[in-house]
Design a protein around this motif. Sequence first.
Motif, PDB file in Angstrom:
ATOM      1  N   ARG A 241     -46.560  29.281  14.476  1.00  0.00           N
ATOM      2  CA  ARG A 241     -47.628  29.296  13.472  1.00  0.00           C
ATOM      3  C   ARG A 241     -49.020  29.383  14.109  1.00  0.00           C
ATOM      4  O   ARG A 241     -50.019  29.567  13.411  1.00  0.00           O
TER       5      ARG A 241
ATOM      6  N   SER B 115     -40.639  27.047  15.760  1.00  0.00           N
ATOM      7  CA  SER B 115     -41.701  26.194  15.241  1.00  0.00           C
ATOM      8  C   SER B 115     -41.166  24.808  14.937  1.00  0.00           C
ATOM      9  O   SER B 115     -39.982  24.644  14.597  1.00  0.00           O
ATOM     10  N   LYS B 116     -42.039  23.826  15.031  1.00  0.00           N
ATOM     11  CA  LYS B 116     -41.681  22.455  14.669  1.00  0.00           C
ATOM     12  C   LYS B 116     -41.321  22.362  13.196  1.00  0.00           C
ATOM     13  O   LYS B 116     -40.406  21.631  12.807  1.00  0.00           O
ATOM     14  N   SER B 117     -42.037  23.099  12.372  1.00  0.00           N
ATOM     15  CA  SER B 117     -41.796  23.122  10.923  1.00  0.00           C
ATOM     16  C   SER B 117     -41.682  24.568  10.480  1.00  0.00           C
ATOM     17  O   SER B 117     -42.680  25.160  10.032  1.00  0.00           O
TER      18      SER B 117
ATOM     19  N   GLY C  37     -40.263  26.499   7.915  1.00  0.00           N
ATOM     20  CA  GLY C  37     -40.644  26.914   6.573  1.00  0.00           C
ATOM     21  C   GLY C  37     -40.320  28.352   6.269  1.00  0.00           C
ATOM     22  O   GLY C  37     -40.827  28.928   5.300  1.00  0.00           O
TER      23      GLY C  37
ATOM     24  N   ARG D 239     -35.957  26.295  14.232  1.00  0.00           N
ATOM     25  CA  ARG D 239     -36.634  25.021  14.484  1.00  0.00           C
ATOM     26  C   ARG D 239     -36.613  24.741  15.979  1.00  0.00           C
ATOM     27  O   ARG D 239     -35.561  24.640  16.607  1.00  0.00           O
TER      28      ARG D 239
ATOM     29  N   ASP E  77     -38.756  22.078  17.952  1.00  0.00           N
ATOM     30  CA  ASP E  77     -39.735  20.999  17.987  1.00  0.00           C
ATOM     31  C   ASP E  77     -39.795  20.490  19.425  1.00  0.00           C
ATOM     32  O   ASP E  77     -38.848  19.861  19.907  1.00  0.00           O
TER      33      ASP E  77
ATOM     34  N   THR F 186     -33.441  19.933  19.258  1.00  0.00           N
ATOM     35  CA  THR F 186     -33.660  21.288  18.739  1.00  0.00           C
ATOM     36  C   THR F 186     -33.638  22.343  19.847  1.00  0.00           C
ATOM     37  O   THR F 186     -33.654  23.547  19.552  1.00  0.00           O
TER      38      THR F 186
END
Length: 273
Positions: free
Chosen positions: A9, A31-33, A35, A41, A43, A49
Amino acid sequence: MTILVTGARGAVARNLAALLRQRGLQVRLGSKSPGDPAIVRCDLSDPTTFPAALEGVTSVFLYAEASHIDAFVKEAVRAGVEHVVLLSSSSVLAPDAEARPLAASHLEVEWALTASSLRATLLRPGSFAGNALAWAWSIKSGQPISLPFPNSHTDPIHEADVAESALAVLADPERGGRAYTLTGPQSLTFAEQIDTLARVTGRPVTTKPVTREEWKAEMAEYIPDRYAEGLLDWWQSNDGTPVEITSAVEELTDHPARPFATWAQDHLDDFTD
C-alpha cells in the motif's frame, strides 16, 4: 521469477509494482492488511505470515521492520529467495546511528540481511518528498505550518525515483549486493520546500516558529516521543547546513533525480482538493 513486494500500500511499492509489471515480471504483492484478494498477507511483525508469502519467490523488495527480521531471513533462505532489496534509510550513516531509534531499527535489518547467505541490496534514501504531505491540511485550510527548524536542510526524493532505483537492481541482480545512498537533486530547507508548494499550488502558505516541545505536543497523536526526538535532533543538526547530494539515482535510472517541484506538481491534488 517471482518478486515479492512488501508494503504493497506504500507509495514506493505501488510505483515499483507497476514498473515490474511493465517489464513483464511476475509480481506478488504483500501487505499487513491486504483488503484485496490479489494481495497476500505479509505482516513483517507476524512470522506466521512469512511462509505463504515467500513460497516460490526469487526476489523480495523489503520494507525495514526489525521486530522479526531474523525469522524473515530464515524463511527467505528456506524458500529459495536469492535477492533481497531493502528500503533502508541514509540515517544509518550517521556517526551515532545506533543511538537513534529509527536509524538503529534500519541498521538491525541491514545487519541481519548482510550476515545471511542472501544477496542483499541496500537502498538508503534520505528524506522522502512525500513527507511534505504532513503540511497538506494546513495548506488546504489556510492555517500556518508549524516549523521548529525552518532552515533545516533535507534532500527530498520523489518516490518514483526510489521505485525506479529498486527496479534497476531487481531487473539486473548484477547491480545488487551493495548499498546505494539515494537523494533528490537538491538540498532544500523546509522553508524553500514550502515556498515551492505555494508557487505550485498558487496558494499563500504561512509558517509559524515553534519550539521543540510545542512541535512534539502538536504531533503527539501521530509520532511517538522517541521518534519525534530523533527527528528534531536530525533537523537541528542540519539547521542551516546543506546535506550531501549523491548521483546514485542517475547511475541506476539513467536520468537525474526529479526536483521537488516535480513531486509537488505530481501531488497537486493532495494540497488543493
